[in-house]
Scaffold this active site. Structure first.
Site, PDB file in Angstrom:
ATOM      1  N   ASP A  13      19.909  13.982-138.908  1.00 19.06           N
ATOM      2  CA  ASP A  13      20.165  14.352-140.201  1.00 19.06           C
ATOM      3  C   ASP A  13      18.838  14.575-140.931  1.00 19.06           C
ATOM      4  O   ASP A  13      18.734  14.487-142.192  1.00 19.06           O
ATOM      5  CB  ASP A  13      20.873  13.123-141.142  1.00 19.06           C
ATOM      6  CG  ASP A  13      22.133  12.765-140.384  1.00 19.06           C
ATOM      7  OD1 ASP A  13      22.748  13.506-139.769  1.00 19.06           O
ATOM      8  OD2 ASP A  13      22.614  11.603-140.594  1.00 19.06           O
ATOM      9  N   LYS A  16      18.033  19.795-139.474  1.00 25.67           N
ATOM     10  CA  LYS A  16      18.250  20.726-138.212  1.00 25.67           C
ATOM     11  C   LYS A  16      18.994  22.027-138.600  1.00 25.67           C
ATOM     12  O   LYS A  16      18.431  23.046-138.415  1.00 25.67           O
ATOM     13  CB  LYS A  16      18.755  19.953-137.171  1.00 25.67           C
ATOM     14  CG  LYS A  16      17.849  18.930-136.739  1.00 25.67           C
ATOM     15  CD  LYS A  16      18.234  18.210-135.294  1.00 25.67           C
ATOM     16  CE  LYS A  16      19.629  17.482-135.518  1.00 25.67           C
ATOM     17  NZ  LYS A  16      19.303  16.144-136.495  1.00 25.67           N
ATOM     18  N   GLY A  40      26.444  16.321-137.351  1.00 26.23           N
ATOM     19  CA  GLY A  40      27.089  17.230-138.643  1.00 26.23           C
ATOM     20  C   GLY A  40      25.637  17.954-139.004  1.00 26.23           C
ATOM     21  O   GLY A  40      24.812  17.202-139.521  1.00 26.23           O
ATOM     22  N   HIS A  41      25.674  19.317-138.995  1.00 30.15           N
ATOM     23  CA  HIS A  41      24.505  20.014-139.409  1.00 30.15           C
ATOM     24  C   HIS A  41      25.021  20.815-140.634  1.00 30.15           C
ATOM     25  O   HIS A  41      25.898  21.739-140.488  1.00 30.15           O
ATOM     26  CB  HIS A  41      24.117  20.930-138.224  1.00 30.15           C
ATOM     27  CG  HIS A  41      23.766  20.287-136.911  1.00 30.15           C
ATOM     28  ND1 HIS A  41      23.284  20.698-135.823  1.00 30.15           N
ATOM     29  CD2 HIS A  41      23.374  18.802-136.756  1.00 30.15           C
ATOM     30  CE1 HIS A  41      22.486  19.661-135.046  1.00 30.15           C
ATOM     31  NE2 HIS A  41      22.872  18.452-135.702  1.00 30.15           N
ATOM     32  N   GLN A 224      21.438  14.942-133.221  1.00 31.50           N
ATOM     33  CA  GLN A 224      20.823  13.559-133.446  1.00 31.50           C
ATOM     34  C   GLN A 224      19.375  13.641-133.479  1.00 31.50           C
ATOM     35  O   GLN A 224      18.782  14.681-133.877  1.00 31.50           O
ATOM     36  CB  GLN A 224      21.249  12.605-132.125  1.00 31.50           C
ATOM     37  CG  GLN A 224      22.847  12.245-132.142  1.00 31.50           C
ATOM     38  CD  GLN A 224      23.376  13.562-131.472  1.00 31.50           C
ATOM     39  OE1 GLN A 224      23.398  13.990-130.583  1.00 31.50           O
ATOM     40  NE2 GLN A 224      24.461  13.923-132.513  1.00 31.50           N
TER      41      GLN A 224
END
Ligand code: GDP
Ligand code: IMO
Ligand code: MG
Length: 423
Positions: A13, A16, A40-41, A224
């Site tokens: 988080d 990215k 989750g980007h 990640q």
């Protein structure tokens, strides 16, 4: 052309998604190489906020090709939902998103196994996102997995049934209180597979090799963070793939001598979702402020993220393992207003001062040793140029550059694409 990498250096988080979106204008191809829908980007532009899980963060640039590499694990159900979310953008998905035949599939029973495994661990649970990541990679390395390319073969449903039956027996073995309706889950799974099958499947290692020969620019997008790496992270509180630079070689089929720039991205402080050691974690007002101002809630699970000061010991380790060539510091804006900032430069470990990550980090045996540095009060969010950055922030960045021996090329001052300052 070499393949550049963008990697998270903390516990995920770091931002990215935002930076890949910013960098995509300079690349022909964006390729994910590991992880799956545990990621989750988040991207923000034109007042829109978008969260991607499996699809690479270059998807909104019509000239870029996005590849889901062999190292990724795909849940067709979540993948379909992601595609549904993209519908309103009228993207030519079949021509801008290719999938590796060698990527493994997350089955409904993998998700159930993840839940059963976590439930059986009680307090020792990993804090998994429960997306079936661990069980899917277990089947991959156990040589039982089902791959995207299998969907093009005749007998794959027999293989599916045998594997799903085995999983059901394993779920029973855990004796955890997991309620499920497999028929319902399978109906959804097979319907979603139809959508996945309508996409373009490729032999991605071959494709990327040819693209390189043709002079195409390629950016590999990590998921990640380095401290969640299966080998080098805070095991067992990690994910099940190699999130570090080497993972891009195995997750895309790119040779090590073909790697170019390694962009390492970190938050100006530290966050973590899920369980596991976090030496600089704060339980006071400062931590609460970081969480509130930084809006620190997991993009995949919505869980509040644990917050703390920047951990330079851990960050140095990540820079070293990945061979980072350029750094990017995110969320500088969140630290505006703190009178003093703390940076962890060493640990007290079993009575000794150490500057490396020990094998066994536990709350009771590691405590951070901090260097204090003055903060800055200015609101950074409207700044657009490095010349506007306040002295306090420049001092913070200078300190980190000196310690890490790698230049910080980008300072991010807000979630939007435009809130990005190049130095
Ligand atoms: P990723 O998983 O590394 O892509 O990061 P996430 O999207 O899970 O989490 C990063 C969060 O921080 C998202 O909500 C972003 O919109 C947000 N974000 C990214 N950069 C900045 C920044 O510089 N400032 C602020 N305030 N938010 C940011
Ligand atoms: P992005 O790409 C933050 C964490 C989970 C849990 C551990 C194992 O958005 O940075 P898993 O579901 O992989 O079995 O969970 O890893 N985790 C993440 N934390 N960001 C992520 O991805 C994460 N993906 C997994 O919270 O502690
Ligand atoms: Mg995330």
């Amino acid at each position: 052309m070499a393949v550049d990498l963008l990697l998270g250096l903390q516990w995920g988080d770091e931002g990215k998604g935002k930076i890949v979106d910013v960098l995509t204008k300079d690349y022909n191809i964006i390729a994910r190489f590991q992880g799956g829908p545990n990621a989750g980007h988040t991207l923000e532009f034109d007042g829109i906020k978008h969260v991607l899980h499996t699809i690479p963060s270059g998807i909104f640039h019509k000239d870029a090709l996005n590849i889901v590499g062999n190292g990724v694990v795909i849940d067709p159900v979540i993948f379909k939902r992601e595609l549904d979310q993209l519908e309103k953008f009228n993207l030519d998905i079949k021509n801008i998103l290719y999938i590796s035949r060698k990527a493994h599939l997350i089955l409904p029973t993998h998700r159930l196994l993840d839940a059963a495994s976590e439930a059986s661990k009680g307090k020792a649970k990993i804090g998994s996102t429960l997306k079936g990541i661990g069980p899917t990679y277990m089947d991959k390395t156990g040589r039982n997995g089902i791959r995207v390319g299998d969907l093009e073969l005749d007998n794959w449903k027999d293989k599916y049934r045998a594997l799903a039956n085995k999983h059901v027996a394993m779920i029973d073995f855990y004796a955890a209180e997991i309620e499920y309706d497999l028929d319902e889950l399978e109906t959804e799974f097979f319907a979603s597979l139809k959508v996945l099958k309508s996409l373009t499947f490729i032999d991605s290692e071959e494709f990327i090799y040819q693209a390189q020969k043709d002079g195409k620019t390629i950016l590999a997008e990590g998921a990640q963070g380095s401290l969640l790496d299966i080998d080098f992270g805070t095991y067992p509180f990690v994910t099940s793939s190699n999130t570090t630079a080497a993972g891009a070689c195995t997750g895309l089929g790119v040779a090590p001598n073909q790697i170019g720039e390694v962009y390492g991205i970190f938050k100006a402080y530290t966050t973590r979702v899920g369980s596991g050691p976090f030496p600089t974690e704060l339980f006071d007002e400062d931590g609460e402020t970081m969480g509130r101002v930084g809006n620190e809630f997991g993009a995949t699970t919505g869980r509040p993220r644990r917050c703390g000061w920047l951990d330079l010991v851990a960050l140095k380790y990540a820079v070293q393992i990945n061979g980072v060539t350029q750094l990017m510091m995110m969320k500088g804006d969140v630290l505006s207003g703190f009178k003093k900032l703390k940076i962890c430069t060493a640990y007290k470990y079993k009575g000794e001062t150490i500057t490396h990550l020990p094998y066994n980090i536990e709350e009771h045996n590691v405590s951070p040793i901090y260097t204090e540095i003055g903060g800055w009060q200015e609101d950074l969010t409207k700044m657009t140029d490095a010349s506007q950055l306040p002295k306090g922030l420049n001092d913070y960045v200078d300190f980190l550059e000196k310690e890490l021996e790698v230049p910080i090329k980008i300072v991010s001052v807000g979630p939007d694409r435009t809130q990005t300052i190049h130095r």
